[in-house]
Design an enzyme around this catalytic site. Structure first.
Site, short mmCIF file in Angstrom:
data_model
loop_
_atom_site.label_atom_id
_atom_site.label_comp_id
_atom_site.label_asym_id
_atom_site.label_seq_id
_atom_site.Cartn_x
_atom_site.Cartn_y
_atom_site.Cartn_z
N HIS A 219 0.84 -1.21 0.00
CA HIS A 219 0.00 0.00 0.00
C HIS A 219 0.87 1.26 0.00
O HIS A 219 0.79 2.09 0.91
CB HIS A 219 -0.93 -0.01 1.23
CG HIS A 219 -2.36 0.28 0.90
ND1 HIS A 219 -3.16 -0.60 0.21
CD2 HIS A 219 -3.14 1.37 1.17
CE1 HIS A 219 -4.37 -0.09 0.08
NE2 HIS A 219 -4.38 1.10 0.64
N ASP A 223 -3.38 7.09 -1.41
CA ASP A 223 -4.65 6.69 -2.03
C ASP A 223 -4.36 6.28 -3.46
O ASP A 223 -3.33 6.66 -4.04
CB ASP A 223 -5.64 7.86 -1.99
CG ASP A 223 -7.07 7.42 -2.23
OD1 ASP A 223 -7.31 6.19 -2.29
OD2 ASP A 223 -7.95 8.28 -2.36
N GLY A 224 -5.25 5.47 -4.02
CA GLY A 224 -5.08 5.07 -5.42
C GLY A 224 -4.32 3.77 -5.61
O GLY A 224 -4.00 3.40 -6.74
N ASN A 225 -4.05 3.04 -4.53
CA ASN A 225 -3.28 1.81 -4.63
C ASN A 225 -3.99 0.75 -5.47
O ASN A 225 -3.36 0.06 -6.26
CB ASN A 225 -3.00 1.26 -3.23
CG ASN A 225 -2.09 2.15 -2.43
OD1 ASN A 225 -0.88 2.15 -2.62
ND2 ASN A 225 -2.67 2.92 -1.52
N ARG A 227 -6.25 1.10 -7.92
CA ARG A 227 -6.26 1.40 -9.35
C ARG A 227 -4.88 1.20 -9.98
O ARG A 227 -4.77 0.72 -11.11
CB ARG A 227 -6.78 2.82 -9.57
CG ARG A 227 -8.30 2.88 -9.62
CD ARG A 227 -8.84 4.28 -9.58
NE ARG A 227 -8.83 4.82 -8.23
CZ ARG A 227 -9.45 5.94 -7.88
NH1 ARG A 227 -10.12 6.63 -8.78
NH2 ARG A 227 -9.42 6.36 -6.64
N ARG A 230 -4.17 -2.65 -10.27
CA ARG A 230 -4.93 -3.28 -11.36
C ARG A 230 -4.38 -2.86 -12.72
O ARG A 230 -4.37 -3.65 -13.67
CB ARG A 230 -6.42 -2.95 -11.21
CG ARG A 230 -7.06 -3.66 -10.01
CD ARG A 230 -8.56 -3.48 -9.96
NE ARG A 230 -8.98 -2.14 -9.59
CZ ARG A 230 -9.09 -1.68 -8.35
NH1 ARG A 230 -8.80 -2.46 -7.32
NH2 ARG A 230 -9.52 -0.45 -8.12
N ASN A 263 -3.82 -11.33 3.42
CA ASN A 263 -3.01 -10.45 4.26
C ASN A 263 -3.11 -10.80 5.74
O ASN A 263 -2.11 -10.85 6.45
CB ASN A 263 -3.42 -8.99 4.03
CG ASN A 263 -2.88 -8.43 2.74
OD1 ASN A 263 -1.77 -8.79 2.32
ND2 ASN A 263 -3.63 -7.57 2.09
#
Length: 294
Positions: A219, A223-225, A227, A230, A263
């Site tokens: 991570h 933010d945006g991990n 997207r 993928r 996890n």
């Protein structure tokens, strides 16, 4: 995946269902299984269950795709990109519908009352995706930061294009990613070294799935991990000539549950066992719709 000890010897065992309950087992020896032993075991299990079928599908897919004109290949890639952009953003809470996404990207029309950030990130994601399938840039720290910056520079300007410097939480998850920038940098460097060391050893789909899980586990961004991971999963698949994968947003909960279980239990088998059957189902459906299935 479980570690069993029999008469002083260690074994790795995974129980699964396939026309009944079955065990996949590997003898390890007198020493407790290492992380490398577990990784090799998971790969052997994937090979046992799914890789023959995936490789057969890939051969058909590559042959059919490469026989198309450049125009049709680009058209298919763009159609996939629109669907992929919609679903990957929807998973993260975008309010845009499939139809909204299509008219934004195809016609340049902004739907009434649409969320401005959702529109901006839709356009930016599609542009980054199209760049990814047009330019074979080496997967690297700089490339990943570039992708993140391109997608989020207008909506998350304070941390677009840079790794986080402190702890972060994942909404709805009990898993806590590594808190410090030192840990993030160390684990990311290990992930990249792993990727390049295994690139010619592991099947690309396995490589993409493990990379996906480990990237999300680190991570590295505020933010945006999701997207980004993928997008990178499809980077690995695309440049190895395997079918791309668009995870439908309706499977969001199951997807998150698979990541969470891996996890929290520190067992990558959970995500792998979720990912592979769904990837196969998706590419069969896609190949049929494109007329690639025979």
């Amino acid at each position: 995946m479980q570690i069993k000890q029999k008469k002083g010897f260690y074994y790795l065992i995974h129980t699964y269902r396939d026309d009944g309950v079955k065990n996949f087992e590997k003898y390890i020896g007198k020493t407790k299984p290492s992380l490398q032993d577990k990784e090799k075991f998971i790969y052997e299990y994937v090979n046992h269950r799914w890789l023959k079928e995936i490789n057969e599908l890939q051969t058909i897919y590559a042959s059919k795709k490469n026989g198309l004109s450049d125009f049709l290949q680009k058209k298919n890639l763009r159609s996939f990109g629109i669907r992929f952009t919609h679903n990957t953003n929807k998973i993260e809470g975008s309010t845009l519908s499939k139809g909204d996404t299509r008219i934004i990207l195809e016609d340049g029309i902004i739907p009434a009352n649409s969320n401005a950030n959702d529109v901006i990130e839709t356009k930016a994601h599609m542009q980054t995706y199209e760049q990814m399938v047009s330019n074979q840039e080496t997967l690297s720290y700089d490339l990943i930061l570039k992708y993140h910056k391109q997608i989020f520079q207008l909506t998350k300007p304070n941390h677009a294009g840079s790794f986080r410097n402190g702890p972060v939480t994942i909404s709805g998850s009990d898993y806590t990613p590594p808190p410090s920038r030192f840990e993030v940098d160390l684990l990311f460097r290990e992930l990249m070294e792993w990727y390049f060391s295994k690139k010619k050893i592991f099947n690309p789909v396995f490589l993409a799935a493990i990379f996906h899980l480990r990237f999300v586990s680190i991570h590295p961004f505020e933010d945006g991990n999701g997207r980004i991971t993928r997008l990178l999963t499809n980077y690995i698949l695309y440049w190895e000539d395997f079918p791309l994968y668009d995870l439908d947003a309706k499977y969001r909960k199951a997807y998150y549950n698979a990541l969470e279980r891996s996890n929290m239990k520190e067992n990558e088998m959970h995500f792998i066992s979720w990912f592979f059957p769904r990837y196969i189902t998706y590419i069969k459906k896609t190949m049929t719709s494109l007329g690639y299935s025979s």
